[in-house]
Design an enzyme around this catalytic site. Structure first.
Site, PDB file in Angstrom:
ATOM      1  N   PRO A 196     -18.802 -44.155  16.918  1.00 35.46           N
ATOM      2  CA  PRO A 196     -20.086 -43.883  17.578  1.00 35.46           C
ATOM      3  C   PRO A 196     -20.270 -42.394  17.843  1.00 35.46           C
ATOM      4  CG  PRO A 196     -18.771 -45.505  18.783  1.00 35.46           C
ATOM      5  CD  PRO A 196     -17.883 -44.872  17.777  1.00 35.46           C
ATOM      6  N   GLU A 197     -21.305 -41.831  17.294  1.00 38.94           N
ATOM      7  CA  GLU A 197     -21.692 -40.463  17.625  1.00 38.94           C
ATOM      8  C   GLU A 197     -22.877 -40.572  18.582  1.00 38.94           C
ATOM      9  OE1 GLU A 197     -20.857 -37.283  15.940  1.00 38.94           O
ATOM     10  OE2 GLU A 197     -19.605 -37.947  14.286  1.00 38.94           O
TER      11      GLU A 197
END
Length: 271
Positions: free
Chosen positions: A2-3
């Site tokens: 997850p960015e």
DNA sequence: AAATCTCCCTGTAGGC
DNA sequence: TGCCTACAGGGAGATT
């Protein structure tokens, strides 16, 4: 992993389901995450109402009547809304169960994430207090980044990945933004001209804003969905493409390690 | 102050 | 097929 765009998409996905709702109880099956899960997550939750959610960097903040739940997804974490009572799989570590028969489930196979509790002013929490500006905010601009970079010998890629400089620019988007801006990842931050820094700021904003837009379509349905982001594989220019041809000039992309992070660039298009 | 190193964890990929 | 090892990766905290 997850960015910032996935984190923001996750926040937007859960917010309408939990906002205004009352917590019945929470269940912690695995408390050993990046840091131990705060005991208040079980002890203090029953009866609290969720006032809303926010995001700061890659932290999801859930504001309740008694304080904030701070969630970081690490690199393999996810949050989903499921019917209360849905069976728990191997890495489903935490459930926050609401009185309206839905629950927020935190899953994290590699346990690099965290779920913490804070009763104090949220901006002053040690994990949040010294974070840099949001990449899409107005205070992240050319003057700011240029001024901060002067005298810094660290590679420009490490510089923009430093959360005290700007939050939410992870390895994928750092690689992509530097390619878009035509800047080699290893050049000293302090040697990048103001004009090139302006391009970099614009590219960071562009790639992250675009990813949020795309992420919003793939993570639309959180109820019963698998919550797995998958959009970022399709439109990547350099990340994960080491030894493949550059999409701009056809030359072979170079891949090096920088602070143990995979770093891909085109030596013709990036200077 | 800034730069560098270490560590947390497990799924996946590659070698044999 | 299965076992073994190397590796990825966010980012705080320790060390230099």
């Amino acid at each position: 992993m997850p960015e910032l765009p996935e984190v923001e998409t996750s926040r937007r996905g859960i917010d309408p389901h939990i906002r205004g709702q009352t917590i019945a109880r929470s269940v912690v099956r695995q408390s050993q995450l990046r840091w131990p899960v705060s005991p208040q997550i079980t002890a203090l939750m029953p009866g609290q109402t969720v006032l809303g959610t926010q995001r700061r960097g890659k932290y999801i903040l859930i504001e309740t009547t008694a304080g904030h739940i701070i969630i970081h997804l690490g690199m393999s974490g996810s949050v989903r809304i499921l019917p209360a009572g849905a069976p728990a799989a191997k890495h489903d570590h935490i459930d926050i169960v609401f009185t309206h028969e839905l629950m927020l489930r935190y899953t994290d196979p590699r346990r690099f994430g965290c779920v913490l509790w804070s009763e104090d002013a949220i901006a002053e929490h040690p994990l949040l207090a010294r974070l840099g500006p949001e990449p899409l905010a107005e205070d992240f601009d050319t003057s700011y980044l240029f001024r901060l970079s002067r005298g810094r010998k660290t590679p420009i890629k490490s510089f923009i990945m430093d959360s005290h400089v700007v939050v939410g620019v992870g390895n994928i988007y750092a690689n992509e933004a530097l390619f878009m801006a035509g800047i080699r990842p290893l050049v000293e931050a302090g040697s990048v001209s103001r004009a090139r820094m302006a391009r970099l700021v614009a590219c960071i904003k562009q790639v992250i804003a675009h990813a949020i837009t795309v992420g919003g379509t793939t993570l639309r349905d959180f109820v019963g969905g698998d919550g797995k982001p998958g959009y970022f594989q399709q439109s990547l220019l350099v990340y994960g493409r080491g030894t493949e041809p550059c999409k701009q000039c056809g030359g072979i992309l170079q891949e090096v390690r920088l602070s143990a992070r995979s770093t891909v660039f085109c030596k013709r298009c990036q200077r």
